[in-house]
Design a protein around this motif. Sequence first.
Motif, PDB file in Angstrom:
ATOM      1  N   PRO A 139       0.810  -1.232   0.000  1.00 23.54           N
ATOM      2  CA  PRO A 139       0.000   0.000   0.000  1.00 23.54           C
ATOM      3  C   PRO A 139       0.833   1.267   0.000  1.00 23.54           C
ATOM      4  N   ASP A 140       2.010   1.227   0.622  1.00 23.40           N
ATOM      5  CA  ASP A 140       2.813   2.440   0.769  1.00 23.40           C
ATOM      6  C   ASP A 140       4.043   2.456  -0.125  1.00 23.40           C
ATOM      7  N   THR A 141       4.188   1.468  -1.000  1.00 20.74           N
ATOM      8  CA  THR A 141       5.366   1.419  -1.867  1.00 20.74           C
ATOM      9  C   THR A 141       5.392   2.620  -2.804  1.00 20.74           C
ATOM     10  N   ARG A 142       6.577   3.214  -2.936  1.00 22.50           N
ATOM     11  CA  ARG A 142       6.769   4.303  -3.876  1.00 22.50           C
ATOM     12  C   ARG A 142       7.816   3.893  -4.907  1.00 22.50           C
ATOM     13  N   ILE A 143       7.496   4.152  -6.163  1.00 21.37           N
ATOM     14  CA  ILE A 143       8.389   3.854  -7.281  1.00 21.37           C
ATOM     15  C   ILE A 143       9.047   5.162  -7.688  1.00 21.37           C
ATOM     16  N   VAL A 144      10.347   5.237  -7.566  1.00 21.93           N
ATOM     17  CA  VAL A 144      11.098   6.462  -7.852  1.00 21.93           C
ATOM     18  C   VAL A 144      11.887   6.249  -9.139  1.00 21.93           C
ATOM     19  N   ILE A 145      11.599   7.078 -10.136  1.00 18.65           N
ATOM     20  CA  ILE A 145      12.195   6.930 -11.460  1.00 18.65           C
ATOM     21  C   ILE A 145      13.019   8.174 -11.765  1.00 18.65           C
ATOM     22  N   GLY A 146      14.288   7.989 -12.051  1.00 16.74           N
ATOM     23  CA  GLY A 146      15.155   9.103 -12.419  1.00 16.74           C
ATOM     24  C   GLY A 146      15.701   8.899 -13.820  1.00 16.74           C
ATOM     25  N   TYR A 147      15.662   9.957 -14.624  1.00 12.20           N
ATOM     26  CA  TYR A 147      16.182   9.864 -15.986  1.00 12.20           C
ATOM     27  C   TYR A 147      16.673  11.241 -16.406  1.00 12.20           C
ATOM     28  N   TYR A 148      17.358  11.313 -17.552  1.00 12.27           N
ATOM     29  CA  TYR A 148      17.897  12.590 -17.984  1.00 12.27           C
ATOM     30  C   TYR A 148      16.947  13.267 -18.977  1.00 12.27           C
ATOM     31  N   SER A 149      17.017  14.588 -19.015  1.00 10.96           N
ATOM     32  CA  SER A 149      16.186  15.360 -19.927  1.00 10.96           C
ATOM     33  C   SER A 149      16.676  15.187 -21.360  1.00 10.96           C
ATOM     34  N   HIS A 150      15.736  14.992 -22.292  1.00 13.99           N
ATOM     35  CA  HIS A 150      16.118  14.828 -23.688  1.00 13.99           C
ATOM     36  C   HIS A 150      16.763  16.086 -24.258  1.00 13.99           C
ATOM     37  N   LEU A 151      16.578  17.249 -23.590  1.00 11.90           N
ATOM     38  CA  LEU A 151      17.236  18.477 -24.040  1.00 11.90           C
ATOM     39  C   LEU A 151      18.758  18.385 -23.910  1.00 11.90           C
ATOM     40  N   TRP A 152      19.213  17.522 -22.990  1.00 12.35           N
ATOM     41  CA  TRP A 152      20.645  17.376 -22.747  1.00 12.35           C
ATOM     42  C   TRP A 152      21.281  16.291 -23.622  1.00 12.35           C
ATOM     43  N   ASN A 172      16.913   5.259 -25.102  1.00 17.49           N
ATOM     44  CA  ASN A 172      15.554   5.757 -25.304  1.00 17.49           C
ATOM     45  C   ASN A 172      15.491   7.223 -24.875  1.00 17.49           C
ATOM     46  N   VAL A 173      14.834   8.047 -25.649  1.00 19.35           N
ATOM     47  CA  VAL A 173      14.704   9.469 -25.336  1.00 19.35           C
ATOM     48  C   VAL A 173      13.320   9.692 -24.733  1.00 19.35           C
ATOM     49  N   LEU A 174      13.294   9.930 -23.424  1.00 14.69           N
ATOM     50  CA  LEU A 174      12.029  10.031 -22.696  1.00 14.69           C
ATOM     51  C   LEU A 174      11.994  11.320 -21.891  1.00 14.69           C
ATOM     52  N   SER A 175      10.992  12.129 -22.138  1.00 13.02           N
ATOM     53  CA  SER A 175      10.779  13.315 -21.307  1.00 13.02           C
ATOM     54  C   SER A 175      10.072  12.908 -20.019  1.00 13.02           C
ATOM     55  N   SER A 176       9.959  13.848 -19.102  1.00 13.86           N
ATOM     56  CA  SER A 176       9.208  13.597 -17.872  1.00 13.86           C
ATOM     57  C   SER A 176       7.763  13.225 -18.186  1.00 13.86           C
ATOM     58  N   GLU A 177       7.178  13.890 -19.175  1.00 18.20           N
ATOM     59  CA  GLU A 177       5.791  13.586 -19.574  1.00 18.20           C
ATOM     60  C   GLU A 177       5.679  12.183 -20.156  1.00 18.20           C
ATOM     61  N   ASP A 178       6.713  11.744 -20.904  1.00 19.84           N
ATOM     62  CA  ASP A 178       6.708  10.384 -21.455  1.00 19.84           C
ATOM     63  C   ASP A 178       6.724   9.346 -20.343  1.00 19.84           C
ATOM     64  N   VAL A 179       7.549   9.591 -19.329  1.00 19.02           N
ATOM     65  CA  VAL A 179       7.630   8.658 -18.202  1.00 19.02           C
ATOM     66  C   VAL A 179       6.286   8.571 -17.497  1.00 19.02           C
ATOM     67  N   ARG A 180       5.657   9.702 -17.251  1.00 22.01           N
ATOM     68  CA  ARG A 180       4.348   9.721 -16.596  1.00 22.01           C
ATOM     69  C   ARG A 180       3.312   8.970 -17.430  1.00 22.01           C
ATOM     70  N   SER A 181       3.328   9.183 -18.735  1.00 19.38           N
ATOM     71  CA  SER A 181       2.352   8.518 -19.613  1.00 19.38           C
ATOM     72  C   SER A 181       2.531   7.011 -19.607  1.00 19.38           C
ATOM     73  N   LEU A 182       3.778   6.553 -19.686  1.00 22.09           N
ATOM     74  CA  LEU A 182       4.043   5.112 -19.662  1.00 22.09           C
ATOM     75  C   LEU A 182       3.630   4.500 -18.324  1.00 22.09           C
ATOM     76  N   ALA A 183       3.886   5.233 -17.253  1.00 25.82           N
ATOM     77  CA  ALA A 183       3.493   4.746 -15.927  1.00 25.82           C
ATOM     78  C   ALA A 183       1.974   4.588 -15.837  1.00 25.82           C
ATOM     79  N   ILE A 184       1.239   5.564 -16.326  1.00 29.71           N
ATOM     80  CA  ILE A 184      -0.226   5.499 -16.289  1.00 29.71           C
ATOM     81  C   ILE A 184      -0.747   4.329 -17.115  1.00 29.71           C
TER      82      ILE A 184
END
Length: 479
Positions: A139-152, A172-184
């Motif tokens: 119930p309390d597990t948190r998934i922490v995802i870190g990646y680099y910005s595609h601008l860099w 793979n080139v993934l923005s923060s929005e891409d990560v959120r979308s895949l997670a959903i």
Amino acid sequence: MSSGPVSARKREVLRRADEAAAERQKWLSKASFFHSEDLDYLKFLIPQGARVLELGCGTGHLLAGLLPKQGIGVDLSARMVDVARRSNPDLAFAVGDIEDPEFMRSLQGPFDVILIVDTLGSLNDCQQVFENLHPLCGPDTRIVIGYYSHLWHPMLKAAEALGMRQPQPPQNVLSSEDVRSLAILAGLEPVKSEMRLLSPFRLLGLGRFVNRFLTPFPVIRHLCLRHYTVCRSIKKEFPSLRSATVVVPARNEKGNIEAAVRRLPRFVEDLEIIFVEGHSNDGTWEEIERVRGAYPHYDIKALRQPGKGKADAVFHAFEAARGDALMILDADLTVPPEQLPKFWQVIAGRQGEFVNGSRLIYPMENEAMRFLNLVANKIFSLLFSWLLNQRITDTLCGTKVISRQNYQRLKAGRAFFGDFDPFGDFDLLFGASRLNLKVVEVPIRYAARAYGETQISRFRHGMLLLRMVAYAFMRIKAR
């Protein structure tokens, strides 16, 4: 390893990882400032002493730096895992393919935190990996995802060419929005996102200043190298909440005590009401005692707070409460008791883990809130939304709800933000953010007082709120 066929890309990723294992420490040392800044923020997101599973752990430097109570690292490369085991004998490591559901089910969960840093870049199917996480979540597990910005991306490839960064296979080139979308898509719910690290270089000490005091600001933050996303699983069935405690802090509220009980709906079968009297001079304590005797079919308790301020009253009552869900109802009844079933539905249905009322969405009754108070509330809501990376439209609404289990976790970390909040609202909001809880707001229709006078001082408490903003900036943003 995967039980199915291994793709050509994955074989190439594995080959490169095996070749890089022996020199991994050299590259970590060469980029020591970047990795120390990265670890520092991860320590803010992940409490020391947690049960942590890291997927794509490499040689285990991040996992070791988090000081977990139980740490398990998984990597595709056996050579990386060999180095990790020799370097960190107190942690556990396994060789495996995290895209393989069968292998992932073999790991013994649940974990407090599942950490995935940079690993997304080498995967064939990021969504599949996210879907593989549900059996490992509680119930309390948190998934922490870190990646680099595609601008860099161009600069990082240039750094590889100049020998300043360890060479990587095509990523793979993934923005923060891409990560959120895949997670959903995979049944995970993003709780918060943040961007950090404008400078990966020390710059004679300026790099730390830039990362602490410039990166938090709008526009600038979108230029940062790192983006972090925190998610929770919403696919699994978790134990339900079966009881609730409504805490009613009351100081000079004699005329509202019986109305609070009479108007409170029985939204759950097991309902406890705790009045906390705060050194009144209008007979509030005697009225609480009378009402408790007049409603014997209700589970009503009466406490006298030991100190001063609403925060002291609320937290004193929380310690005595027995309900699975802890709810605050101000005794002025400007938040109507009839609204509490909405808060219960959110917390009991796991739509949110911290429920905050909002008085600033629906039109309010005349004279319910003075004009200057309304302006100040809107300004502080904008500031705290920015500070917490979660939309908060009303910071000072007295009605807030949290599970007793999460309150106990929050209480353990209250010292992190100091002890100068007389209201308790910010202790709870800051604590919920620190725990990466899912914050949900419930709009309510704010009513004018029927009895008594407000106990909020616009200017004295306004200055205190400004101090809290400055303090929260230093503790949350300027990491």
